[in-house]
Design a protein around this motif. Structure first.
Motif, PDB file in Angstrom:
ATOM      1  N   LEU A  96       0.762  -1.266   0.046  1.00 28.70           N
ATOM      2  CA  LEU A  96      -0.110   0.097  -0.143  1.00 28.70           C
ATOM      3  C   LEU A  96       0.775   1.349  -0.045  1.00 28.70           C
ATOM      4  CD1 LEU A  96      -2.790  -0.946   2.606  1.00 28.70           C
ATOM      5  CD2 LEU A  96      -2.763  -1.332   0.092  1.00 28.70           C
ATOM      6  N   THR A  97       2.126   1.125   0.264  1.00 29.45           N
ATOM      7  CA  THR A  97       3.152   2.404   0.206  1.00 29.45           C
ATOM      8  C   THR A  97       4.253   1.758  -0.943  1.00 29.45           C
ATOM      9  OG1 THR A  97       4.436   1.082   1.811  1.00 29.45           O
ATOM     10  CG2 THR A  97       2.864   2.728   2.447  1.00 29.45           C
ATOM     11  N   ASP A  98       5.190   2.813  -1.203  1.00 30.61           N
ATOM     12  CA  ASP A  98       6.080   2.804  -2.106  1.00 30.61           C
ATOM     13  C   ASP A  98       6.952   1.325  -2.216  1.00 30.61           C
ATOM     14  OD1 ASP A  98       5.184   5.339  -3.290  1.00 30.61           O
ATOM     15  OD2 ASP A  98       7.010   6.265  -2.325  1.00 30.61           O
ATOM     16  N   THR A  99       6.739   0.663  -3.339  1.00 32.44           N
ATOM     17  CA  THR A  99       7.397  -0.702  -3.501  1.00 32.44           C
ATOM     18  C   THR A  99       7.903  -0.620  -4.714  1.00 32.44           C
ATOM     19  OG1 THR A  99       5.402  -1.651  -2.379  1.00 32.44           O
ATOM     20  CG2 THR A  99       6.845  -3.191  -3.801  1.00 32.44           C
ATOM     21  N   LEU A 100       9.334  -1.214  -4.645  1.00 39.43           N
ATOM     22  CA  LEU A 100       9.938  -1.343  -6.010  1.00 39.43           C
ATOM     23  C   LEU A 100       9.773  -2.321  -6.773  1.00 39.43           C
ATOM     24  CD1 LEU A 100      12.420  -0.043  -7.382  1.00 39.43           C
ATOM     25  CD2 LEU A 100      13.899  -1.771  -6.220  1.00 39.43           C
ATOM     26  N   LEU A 101       9.603  -2.091  -8.038  1.00 40.70           N
ATOM     27  CA  LEU A 101       9.203  -2.901  -9.141  1.00 40.70           C
ATOM     28  C   LEU A 101      10.372  -2.991 -10.016  1.00 40.70           C
ATOM     29  CD1 LEU A 101       7.414  -5.147 -10.887  1.00 40.70           C
ATOM     30  CD2 LEU A 101       6.412  -3.295 -11.848  1.00 40.70           C
ATOM     31  N   THR A 102      11.107  -4.123 -10.357  1.00 42.34           N
ATOM     32  CA  THR A 102      12.086  -4.273 -11.369  1.00 42.34           C
ATOM     33  C   THR A 102      11.964  -5.229 -12.501  1.00 42.34           C
ATOM     34  OG1 THR A 102      13.837  -3.726  -9.504  1.00 42.34           O
ATOM     35  CG2 THR A 102      14.593  -4.869 -11.549  1.00 42.34           C
ATOM     36  N   VAL A 103      12.021  -4.854 -13.586  1.00 42.07           N
ATOM     37  CA  VAL A 103      11.740  -5.917 -14.776  1.00 42.07           C
ATOM     38  C   VAL A 103      12.981  -6.221 -15.417  1.00 42.07           C
ATOM     39  CG1 VAL A 103      10.593  -6.352 -16.914  1.00 42.07           C
ATOM     40  CG2 VAL A 103       9.372  -5.006 -14.980  1.00 42.07           C
ATOM     41  N   TRP A 104      13.364  -7.413 -15.362  1.00 43.43           N
ATOM     42  CA  TRP A 104      14.726  -7.873 -15.846  1.00 43.43           C
ATOM     43  C   TRP A 104      14.745  -8.069 -17.061  1.00 43.43           C
ATOM     44  CZ3 TRP A 104      18.085  -6.938 -12.076  1.00 43.43           C
ATOM     45  CH2 TRP A 104      17.647  -7.031 -10.982  1.00 43.43           C
ATOM     46  N   GLU A 105      14.772  -6.851 -18.315  1.00 50.96           N
ATOM     47  CA  GLU A 105      14.942  -6.971 -19.571  1.00 50.96           C
ATOM     48  C   GLU A 105      16.299  -7.077 -19.812  1.00 50.96           C
ATOM     49  OE1 GLU A 105      11.259  -4.178 -20.944  1.00 50.96           O
ATOM     50  OE2 GLU A 105      12.705  -3.494 -19.954  1.00 50.96           O
ATOM     51  N   THR A 106      16.778  -7.059 -21.022  1.00 51.58           N
ATOM     52  CA  THR A 106      18.028  -6.902 -21.123  1.00 51.58           C
ATOM     53  C   THR A 106      18.922  -5.717 -20.864  1.00 51.58           C
ATOM     54  OG1 THR A 106      17.661  -7.960 -23.597  1.00 51.58           O
ATOM     55  CG2 THR A 106      19.726  -6.925 -23.305  1.00 51.58           C
ATOM     56  N   VAL A 107      18.296  -4.551 -20.962  1.00 52.74           N
ATOM     57  CA  VAL A 107      18.442  -3.447 -19.897  1.00 52.74           C
ATOM     58  C   VAL A 107      17.416  -3.392 -18.870  1.00 52.74           C
ATOM     59  CG1 VAL A 107      19.008  -0.985 -19.824  1.00 52.74           C
ATOM     60  CG2 VAL A 107      19.674  -2.407 -21.769  1.00 52.74           C
ATOM     61  N   PRO A 108      17.927  -4.062 -17.419  1.00 50.33           N
ATOM     62  CA  PRO A 108      16.885  -3.971 -16.513  1.00 50.33           C
ATOM     63  C   PRO A 108      16.393  -2.340 -16.073  1.00 50.33           C
ATOM     64  CG  PRO A 108      18.757  -5.265 -16.166  1.00 50.33           C
ATOM     65  CD  PRO A 108      19.081  -4.381 -17.216  1.00 50.33           C
ATOM     66  N   LYS A 109      14.988  -2.368 -15.816  1.00 51.89           N
ATOM     67  CA  LYS A 109      14.508  -1.273 -15.507  1.00 51.89           C
ATOM     68  C   LYS A 109      13.623  -1.448 -14.372  1.00 51.89           C
ATOM     69  CE  LYS A 109      14.300   0.090 -20.499  1.00 51.89           C
ATOM     70  NZ  LYS A 109      14.705  -1.213 -20.968  1.00 51.89           N
ATOM     71  N   GLN A 110      13.257  -0.046 -13.801  1.00 49.66           N
ATOM     72  CA  GLN A 110      12.448  -0.275 -12.531  1.00 49.66           C
ATOM     73  C   GLN A 110      11.485   0.700 -12.260  1.00 49.66           C
ATOM     74  OE1 GLN A 110      15.541  -0.484  -9.558  1.00 49.66           O
ATOM     75  NE2 GLN A 110      15.445   1.723  -9.206  1.00 49.66           N
ATOM     76  N   ALA A 111      10.521   0.840 -11.485  1.00 50.03           N
ATOM     77  CA  ALA A 111       9.734   1.926 -11.117  1.00 50.03           C
ATOM     78  C   ALA A 111       9.027   1.574  -9.672  1.00 50.03           C
ATOM     79  CB  ALA A 111       8.366   1.800 -12.074  1.00 50.03           C
ATOM     80  N   ILE A 112       8.593   2.862  -9.132  1.00 53.15           N
ATOM     81  CA  ILE A 112       8.019   2.581  -7.765  1.00 53.15           C
ATOM     82  C   ILE A 112       6.592   2.645  -7.842  1.00 53.15           C
ATOM     83  CG2 ILE A 112       8.066   4.166  -5.670  1.00 53.15           C
ATOM     84  CD1 ILE A 112      10.704   2.907  -6.174  1.00 53.15           C
ATOM     85  N   VAL A 113       5.788   1.635  -7.187  1.00 52.52           N
ATOM     86  CA  VAL A 113       4.454   1.339  -7.528  1.00 52.52           C
ATOM     87  C   VAL A 113       3.853   1.217  -5.891  1.00 52.52           C
ATOM     88  CG1 VAL A 113       5.103   0.224  -9.682  1.00 52.52           C
ATOM     89  CG2 VAL A 113       4.974  -1.009  -7.675  1.00 52.52           C
ATOM     90  N   ARG A 114       2.548   1.152  -6.221  1.00 45.36           N
ATOM     91  CA  ARG A 114       1.566   0.993  -5.101  1.00 45.36           C
ATOM     92  C   ARG A 114       0.462   0.154  -5.547  1.00 45.36           C
ATOM     93  NH1 ARG A 114       0.973   6.562  -1.203  1.00 45.36           N
ATOM     94  NH2 ARG A 114       3.085   6.971  -1.058  1.00 45.36           N
ATOM     95  N   ARG A 115      -0.134  -0.622  -4.747  1.00 38.79           N
ATOM     96  CA  ARG A 115      -1.023  -1.502  -5.050  1.00 38.79           C
ATOM     97  C   ARG A 115      -2.494  -0.620  -5.566  1.00 38.79           C
ATOM     98  NH1 ARG A 115      -4.231  -5.628  -0.577  1.00 38.79           N
ATOM     99  NH2 ARG A 115      -2.122  -6.501  -0.761  1.00 38.79           N
ATOM    100  N   SER A 116      -2.954  -0.998  -6.640  1.00 38.00           N
ATOM    101  CA  SER A 116      -4.251  -0.498  -7.056  1.00 38.00           C
ATOM    102  C   SER A 116      -5.108  -1.605  -7.623  1.00 38.00           C
ATOM    103  CB  SER A 116      -3.866   0.321  -8.312  1.00 38.00           C
ATOM    104  OG  SER A 116      -3.274  -0.291  -9.408  1.00 38.00           O
ATOM    105  N   GLY A 117      -6.446  -1.741  -6.651  1.00 38.83           N
ATOM    106  CA  GLY A 117      -7.213  -2.763  -6.909  1.00 38.83           C
ATOM    107  C   GLY A 117      -6.719  -3.922  -6.202  1.00 38.83           C
ATOM    108  N   LYS A 118      -7.681  -4.956  -6.266  1.00 42.49           N
ATOM    109  CA  LYS A 118      -7.631  -6.275  -5.480  1.00 42.49           C
ATOM    110  C   LYS A 118      -6.584  -7.254  -6.240  1.00 42.49           C
ATOM    111  CE  LYS A 118     -10.562  -9.880  -3.955  1.00 42.49           C
ATOM    112  NZ  LYS A 118     -12.123 -10.509  -4.032  1.00 42.49           N
TER     113      LYS A 118
END
Length: 289
Positions: A96-118
């Motif tokens: 429910l608070t800021d959480t790190l999402l990292t996607v391991w592509e050829t060049v890894p990238k990340q975003a700060i996310v929060r839950r939205s929905g169930k």
């Protein structure tokens, strides 16, 4: 056949909080990531005003919106107890608070996310379940996982750029310090954080672009020894010592600086008087849309 802990599974791979999707965790739970909707691009928002008495419309500025992301796949566990524990971990990871999402592509990238929905989880068997979790990144950019930073002292030579700046700008003096060159390797502009450590008298930061443009940030107050000023060029905040707003003392005559895609911006540290212990730190990450 049991899954080998630490194994990387075929397909997509991402890390949400402390859950590694696309791998087998230490408990032998296989987290298969099969969908990653929304990671490609956020929606845009703009306004169109119809022309009166004419064809077409007047187009307003176009901005990116927030980035909703849905992660979906299958959890395969060695036992029902392990499956239930895994499902609980995923519910917690979609925080429910800021959480790190990292996607391991050829060049890894990340975003700060929060839950939205169930979070949706459905048993398939007593050891297998499907999942679908939606999170949203308020900042639509996808950032490189490696933070960049550079530091600069005040230049030890006099002359050159004088404040306030009158165009055209002259850089007649040769400075032996006082500059951070920040390169954005991504495909979208990003906005750095500037940190000034005192003691320093009326500090200023000048951003010089590859096309010759200049943007200035002028702070009218002095910083004592041990004081730190943090300028967030994205949030447009100016904070002294971590908790005191000093936005009213910062002048931004030509807009907040950003680092364009695949370009270098030279951030130059200046002040009304030289102090050898004053320090400018620039922090940034490469960014993608």
């Amino acid at each position: 056949m049991p899954n080998t802990p630490g194994a990387v599974l075929d397909g997509l791979r991402a890390t949400l909080g402390d859950v590694d999707l696309g791998t087998v965790d230490a408990d032998g739970v296989a987290w298969r990531l099969q969908t990653l909707d929304g990671w490609d691009s956020p929606d845009s928002r703009s306004e169109m005003t119809d022309r009166e008495g004419d064809h077409g419309a007047w187009a307003g500025p176009v901005y990116l919106g927030s980035r909703p992301i849905t992660l979906g796949g299958t959890i395969v566990a060695p036992s029902q107890a392990a499956l239930e524990e895994a499902m609980e971990r995923l519910r917690v990871a979609a925080g429910l608070t800021d959480t790190l999402l990292t996607v391991w592509e050829t060049v890894p990238k990340q975003a700060i996310v929060r839950r939205s929905g169930k979070p949706l989880m459905q048993y398939v068997t007593d050891t297998t379940a499907t999942y679908s979790v939606m999170v949203t990144a308020a900042d639509p950019r996808r950032y490189g996982i490696d933070p960049k930073s550079g530091t600069a002292d005040l230049p030890s030579t006099a002359g050159g750029l004088q404040f306030p700046v009158t165009f055209p700008v002259s850089f007649s003096a040769v400075a032996v310090a006082g500059e951070v060159q920040a390169y954005n390797a991504g495909k979208f502009e990003m906005r750095p954080v500037l940190i000034i450590d005192g003691p320093v008298t009326a500090p200023a930061v000048v951003a010089q672009y590859e096309d010759g443009r200049i943007q200035q940030l002028l702070y009218s107050q002095n910083l004592a020894a041990g004081e730190q000023l943090v300028i967030d060029t994205d949030a447009h905040t100016v904070t002294l010592n971590g908790n005191v707003s000093r936005r009213r003392f910062l002048t931004v005559p030509s807009g907040w600086p950003a680092i364009p895609a695949e370009q270098t911006v030279r951030f130059q540290f200046r002040a009304a008087a030289h102090n050898p212990t004053a320090l400018l730190t620039v922090r940034w990450r490469s960014a993608w849309m």
